[in-house]
Motif scaffolding. Structure first.
Motif, short mmCIF file in Angstrom:
data_model
loop_
_atom_site.label_atom_id
_atom_site.label_comp_id
_atom_site.label_asym_id
_atom_site.label_seq_id
_atom_site.Cartn_x
_atom_site.Cartn_y
_atom_site.Cartn_z
N SER A 102 0.98 -1.18 0.15
CA SER A 102 -0.09 0.05 0.08
C SER A 102 0.87 1.01 -0.02
N ASN A 150 -5.65 0.21 -2.68
CA ASN A 150 -4.15 0.38 -1.61
C ASN A 150 -3.27 1.72 -1.97
N MET A 161 -1.44 2.88 5.39
CA MET A 161 -0.48 3.06 4.00
C MET A 161 0.84 2.81 4.65
#
Length: 268
Positions: free
Chosen positions: A19, A44, A115
């Motif tokens: 991600s 993502n 992330m």
């Protein structure tokens, strides 16, 4: 190595990171990076744009439009470089302090949105110029796929065409802080003045333009072939610039040069 091969290698490298959060301005570099990330990772990947006083007029709307073209999730956050220590003093290393502060904010957002990696679009061609901000990128562990895979600015434009991005031929648009000589204090009022001056010139049809602010003296940079047209309307241009607060309005006969404020750094 073909453009298609480089694009695939970048996407493979992004997939390995699971991600990513893209530092996204809406220019051609970050737009290509966002498009490749979205192709590789779908939801993502997210694109983050910092809305600040150094962002040129119209650039935020452009970033939103291109993010919609790509399909990537796009988040706009407020960030003011003028709050960063040292930045407003405008030292030679100004971009280092800006980038340090921005990455700090991006790291918070990466955690917030789950992330794993922050990525940004510096390319090999950029490294030929004065880029103190890149030192901050390296120090903070931000990933540069264009650097890893030796991608030039022209190759990024080729990628943008392959991806059918509307910004493929968009002129580069450095942040407005680059309009001031090093050592001249940067203020919100001065940033707005140069931003409005450039927006005025673009509204009259000039595509590639910079207005450098030398303490109340405007130094206009255009493509040389557009200079005669500017001279033909010089009275109206001077009138508009003086309304914005410039005392004098000049035309740089050398024409547009990206990073012209850095020319003093190479003098003996």
């Amino acid at each position: 190595m073909s453009i298609e091969h480089k694009m695939q290698r970048i996407m493979n490298a992004l997939v390995e990171r699971d991600s990513v959060l893209i530092a996204y301005s809406g220019g051609v570099d970050s737009s290509v990076l966002a498009a490749l990330a979205y192709r590789a990772l779908g939801d993502n990947a997210i694109a983050i744009t910092a809305d600040s006083s150094t962002l040129a007029p119209g650039e935020l709307d452009c970033a939103k439009k291109v993010a919609e073209e790509i399909g990537i999730r796009h988040i706009v956050v407020s960030y003011d470089e003028l709050d960063e220590p040292e930045f407003a003093r405008n030292p030679i290393e100004r971009c280092y302090y800006c980038k340090k502060g921005l990455i700090r904010e991006l790291k918070k957002l990466a955690v917030q949105h789950g992330m794993n990696t922050i990525v940004e679009g510096t390319n090999i061609s950029d490294l030929l110029n004065h880029r103190p901000g890149h030192r901050a990128v390296i120090e903070e562990g931000v990933y540069n796929p264009f650097i890893e895979f030796n991608v030039t600015k022209e190759e990024i434009r080729e990628m943008a065409r392959e991806l059918n991005l509307s910004v493929a031929d968009k002129p580069s648009m450095a942040c407005l802080s680059s309009r001031f000589p090093y050592g001249q204090t940067i203020t919100r009022e001065a940033l707005k003045r140069v931003g409005d001056a450039e927006a005025y010139l673009r509204s009259t049809g000039f595509k590639v333009v910079r207005v450098r602010d030398h303490g109340g003296i405007a130094r206009i940079e255009l493509m040389p072939y557009e200079m005669p047209r500017l001279l033909a309307v010089r009275e109206s241009v001077a009138f508009e610039f003086k309304k914005l607060g410039f005392s004098y309005v000049t035309l740089d006969i050398m024409g547009f040069r990206s990073g012209s404020m850095d020319e003093v750094l190479s003098r003996p």
